[in-house]
Design a protein around this motif. Structure first.
Motif, PDB file in Angstrom:
ATOM      1  N   MET A 214     -38.126 -16.278 -46.945  1.00  0.00           N
ATOM      2  CA  MET A 214     -36.890 -15.736 -46.351  1.00  0.00           C
ATOM      3  C   MET A 214     -35.762 -16.730 -46.607  1.00  0.00           C
ATOM      4  SD  MET A 214     -36.655 -14.239 -42.481  1.00  0.00           S
ATOM      5  CE  MET A 214     -36.608 -15.664 -41.379  1.00  0.00           C
ATOM      6  N   ASP A 215     -34.655 -16.223 -47.157  1.00  0.00           N
ATOM      7  CA  ASP A 215     -33.518 -17.069 -47.486  1.00  0.00           C
ATOM      8  C   ASP A 215     -32.617 -17.179 -46.251  1.00  0.00           C
ATOM      9  OD1 ASP A 215     -32.196 -18.609 -49.211  1.00  0.00           O
ATOM     10  OD2 ASP A 215     -31.103 -16.985 -50.214  1.00  0.00           O
ATOM     11  N   GLY A 216     -32.737 -18.260 -45.493  1.00  0.00           N
ATOM     12  CA  GLY A 216     -32.080 -18.342 -44.173  1.00  0.00           C
ATOM     13  C   GLY A 216     -33.171 -18.628 -43.154  1.00  0.00           C
ATOM     14  N   GLU A 217     -32.758 -19.018 -41.941  1.00  0.00           N
ATOM     15  CA  GLU A 217     -33.768 -19.509 -41.003  1.00  0.00           C
ATOM     16  C   GLU A 217     -34.376 -18.435 -40.105  1.00  0.00           C
ATOM     17  OE1 GLU A 217     -32.351 -22.898 -38.863  1.00  0.00           O
ATOM     18  OE2 GLU A 217     -31.582 -23.824 -40.690  1.00  0.00           O
ATOM     19  N   PHE A 218     -33.607 -17.374 -39.850  1.00  0.00           N
ATOM     20  CA  PHE A 218     -34.079 -16.367 -38.883  1.00  0.00           C
ATOM     21  C   PHE A 218     -33.281 -15.081 -39.066  1.00  0.00           C
ATOM     22  CE2 PHE A 218     -31.097 -19.397 -37.007  1.00  0.00           C
ATOM     23  CZ  PHE A 218     -29.998 -18.565 -36.836  1.00  0.00           C
ATOM     24  N   VAL A 219     -33.769 -14.028 -38.436  1.00  0.00           N
ATOM     25  CA  VAL A 219     -32.982 -12.791 -38.372  1.00  0.00           C
ATOM     26  C   VAL A 219     -32.197 -12.816 -37.071  1.00  0.00           C
ATOM     27  CG1 VAL A 219     -33.090 -10.270 -38.226  1.00  0.00           C
ATOM     28  CG2 VAL A 219     -34.626 -11.498 -39.773  1.00  0.00           C
TER      29      VAL A 219
ATOM     30  N   ASP B  99     -37.130   2.581 -33.567  1.00  0.00           N
ATOM     31  CA  ASP B  99     -36.905   1.130 -33.615  1.00  0.00           C
ATOM     32  C   ASP B  99     -38.057   0.426 -34.355  1.00  0.00           C
ATOM     33  OD1 ASP B  99     -34.781   1.896 -32.023  1.00  0.00           O
ATOM     34  OD2 ASP B  99     -35.839   1.425 -30.165  1.00  0.00           O
ATOM     35  N   ALA B 100     -39.275   0.942 -34.157  1.00  0.00           N
ATOM     36  CA  ALA B 100     -40.426   0.400 -34.907  1.00  0.00           C
ATOM     37  C   ALA B 100     -40.221   0.667 -36.391  1.00  0.00           C
ATOM     38  CB  ALA B 100     -41.717   1.061 -34.422  1.00  0.00           C
ATOM     39  N   PHE B 101     -39.737   1.877 -36.706  1.00  0.00           N
ATOM     40  CA  PHE B 101     -39.458   2.223 -38.102  1.00  0.00           C
ATOM     41  C   PHE B 101     -38.470   1.211 -38.698  1.00  0.00           C
ATOM     42  CE2 PHE B 101     -36.870   4.136 -41.339  1.00  0.00           C
ATOM     43  CZ  PHE B 101     -37.815   4.659 -42.198  1.00  0.00           C
ATOM     44  N   SER B 102     -37.317   1.035 -37.999  1.00  0.00           N
ATOM     45  CA  SER B 102     -36.289   0.124 -38.533  1.00  0.00           C
ATOM     46  C   SER B 102     -36.831  -1.298 -38.663  1.00  0.00           C
ATOM     47  CB  SER B 102     -35.064   0.097 -37.608  1.00  0.00           C
ATOM     48  OG  SER B 102     -34.488   1.361 -37.529  1.00  0.00           O
ATOM     49  N   GLY B 103     -37.557  -1.756 -37.635  1.00  0.00           N
ATOM     50  CA  GLY B 103     -38.105  -3.124 -37.660  1.00  0.00           C
ATOM     51  C   GLY B 103     -38.989  -3.341 -38.880  1.00  0.00           C
ATOM     52  N   ALA B 104     -39.876  -2.384 -39.145  1.00  0.00           N
ATOM     53  CA  ALA B 104     -40.811  -2.565 -40.263  1.00  0.00           C
ATOM     54  C   ALA B 104     -40.109  -2.436 -41.614  1.00  0.00           C
ATOM     55  CB  ALA B 104     -41.962  -1.562 -40.141  1.00  0.00           C
ATOM     56  N   VAL B 105     -39.095  -1.569 -41.706  1.00  0.00           N
ATOM     57  CA  VAL B 105     -38.327  -1.475 -42.956  1.00  0.00           C
ATOM     58  C   VAL B 105     -37.612  -2.808 -43.210  1.00  0.00           C
ATOM     59  CG1 VAL B 105     -36.321  -0.375 -44.057  1.00  0.00           C
ATOM     60  CG2 VAL B 105     -38.045   1.037 -42.915  1.00  0.00           C
ATOM     61  N   ILE B 106     -37.036  -3.387 -42.168  1.00  0.00           N
ATOM     62  CA  ILE B 106     -36.329  -4.673 -42.308  1.00  0.00           C
ATOM     63  C   ILE B 106     -37.319  -5.780 -42.683  1.00  0.00           C
ATOM     64  CG2 ILE B 106     -35.020  -6.434 -41.009  1.00  0.00           C
ATOM     65  CD1 ILE B 106     -33.763  -3.950 -39.477  1.00  0.00           C
TER      66      ILE B 106
ATOM     67  N   ASN C   8     -39.135  -9.237 -47.182  1.00  0.00           N
ATOM     68  CA  ASN C   8     -40.207  -9.633 -48.095  1.00  0.00           C
ATOM     69  C   ASN C   8     -40.021  -9.068 -49.501  1.00  0.00           C
ATOM     70  OD1 ASN C   8     -42.304 -11.293 -46.567  1.00  0.00           O
ATOM     71  ND2 ASN C   8     -41.872  -9.618 -45.152  1.00  0.00           N
ATOM     72  N   ASP C   9     -38.810  -8.549 -49.772  1.00  0.00           N
ATOM     73  CA  ASP C   9     -38.467  -8.050 -51.116  1.00  0.00           C
ATOM     74  C   ASP C   9     -39.421  -6.997 -51.650  1.00  0.00           C
ATOM     75  OD1 ASP C   9     -36.197  -9.651 -51.380  1.00  0.00           O
ATOM     76  OD2 ASP C   9     -37.425 -11.374 -51.970  1.00  0.00           O
ATOM     77  N   VAL C  10     -39.980  -6.159 -50.782  1.00  0.00           N
ATOM     78  CA  VAL C  10     -40.872  -5.110 -51.295  1.00  0.00           C
ATOM     79  C   VAL C  10     -40.017  -3.973 -51.866  1.00  0.00           C
ATOM     80  CG1 VAL C  10     -42.620  -5.698 -49.551  1.00  0.00           C
ATOM     81  CG2 VAL C  10     -41.122  -3.741 -49.157  1.00  0.00           C
TER      82      VAL C  10
END
Ligand SMILES: Nc1ncnc2c1ncn2[C@@H]1O[C@H](COP(=O)(O)OP(=O)(O)OP(=O)(O)O)[C@@H](O)[C@H]1O
Ligand SMILES: [Mg+2]
Length: 309
Positions: free
Chosen positions: A1-6, A257-264, A269-271
């Motif tokens: 991850m480029d950066g320390e956190f979301v 929200d689970a959908f958005s979380g997993a997409v993010i 992870n650049d998938v």
């Protein structure tokens, strides 16, 4: 991850939902099942990310009351960094009451008045978090001023922003910023307000068209979720549609929200985009099978096990 956190910015809410055993009759007392859960779109996405082992910092407003303390304790235990949350003296922590009737139709009252405390000054005081963030995630409970400042800070520090339009009433707050968004994830009923449509995009073809419209308006990736029908998505290379997983639904709350979380999680992870969507559908389906608003057993292992099942 480029950066320390979301960096996740938006609401933290206590949600109280009630289901009656019989059809509701106005004015009559009913027996039923009442369930309280820690919620809020931004907070839920943050918890999904934290449970997927992503370092997550939440900027949200709570009052100095027991509910606020409960939200902090639960969220911190889930792995979210809540140290920079705003505590507002003498206010009420955000609370929602949901009353479900037959066929899952739901009447709700939201007290989100504290959300306006999360203002431009507070965001500017936390500019250093924007500087270090790998990605920013927002919901639409932020005021117009706060959104203005947030996009200025994100632009200054060149951090991508992902947005959940949250509700049909709030979605239009995002409209002026669509061109600044990396990802936007409205559900069908939010699309009308967001894109000034006469009718919401409720089926496959209109949803693909709306996702493409959002990309034409400047979003890098747009997803229109369609509940049990699945979702449509688009980016600059085209669009697609993914069916939902047939699921024994226990509680619908938190699926989006689970959908958005997993997409993010997938984006971090650049998938490839279609895999990110399948991660989202899988996380939503797992969440629907549980009464939890955020699945307490969610992990990367569980998500990938289910994805390949
Ligand atoms: N009844 C269902 N059966 C199977 N999958 C579902 C169902 N409801 C939702 N989903 C899955 O969850 C995803 C998001 O759902 P939905 O479009 O309802 O989002 P939402 O309205 O934002 O949800 P929320 O109320 O949690 O905010 C869908 O794309 C789908 O994959
Ligand atoms: Mg939603």
């Amino acid at each position: 991850m480029d950066g320390e956190f979301v960096l996740v910015v938006g609401s933290a809410v206590l949600e109280i939902s009630g289901r009656t055993r019989r059809r509701l009759q106005p004015g009559a007392r009913q027996y039923g099942h009442i369930h309280a859960s820690v919620s809020g779109v931004a907070r839920n996405i943050a918890e999904n990310l934290a449970r997927l082992d992503i370092e997550t910092v939440l900027l949200s407003a709570i009052a100095d009351d027991d509910i606020g303390q409960h939200l902090i304790t639960h969220s911190t235990r889930a792995g979210i960094d809540c140290r920079h949350m705003l505590r507002v003296n003498g206010a009420h922590t955000a609370t929602s009451m949901l009353l479900y009737e037959a066929e899952d139709s739901c009447t709700r009252v939201d007290d989100l008045s504290i959300a306006d405390s999360l203002d431009s000054d507070y965001l500017l005081e936390h500019e250093w978090l924007f500087e270090k963030a790998a990605l920013i995630v927002i919901d639409a409970t932020l005021s117009a001023d706060a959104l203005e400042t947030l996009f200025e800070l994100a632009g200054l520090h060149q951090v991508r922003v992902c947005a959940d339009p949250t509700s049909p009433l709030m979605a239009s707050r995002m409209t002026p910023f669509i061109a600044n968004l990396y990802l936007i994830v409205p559900n069908a009923s939010e699309t009308a307000a967001l894109c000034s449509l006469d009718a919401p995009a409720t089926e496959r073809d209109s949803a693909i068209g709306t996702a493409q419209q959002l990309v034409n308006m400047g979003a890098n990736i747009a997803v229109v979720t369609l509940g049990e029908q699945g979702l449509a998505y688009a980016d600059s290379s085209g669009g697609g549609y993914i069916r939902a997983i047939h699921t024994e639904v226990v509680d619908t709350s938190g699926a989006g929200d689970a959908f958005s979380g997993a997409v993010i999680f997938g984006i971090l992870n650049d998938v490839p985009i279609d895999e990110a969507m399948r991660l989202g559908v899988t996380a939503a389906s797992l969440t629907l099978e549980s009464e939890d608003t955020v699945l307490q057993s969610l992990s990367q292992e569980l998500l990938y096990d289910e994805l390949s099942a």
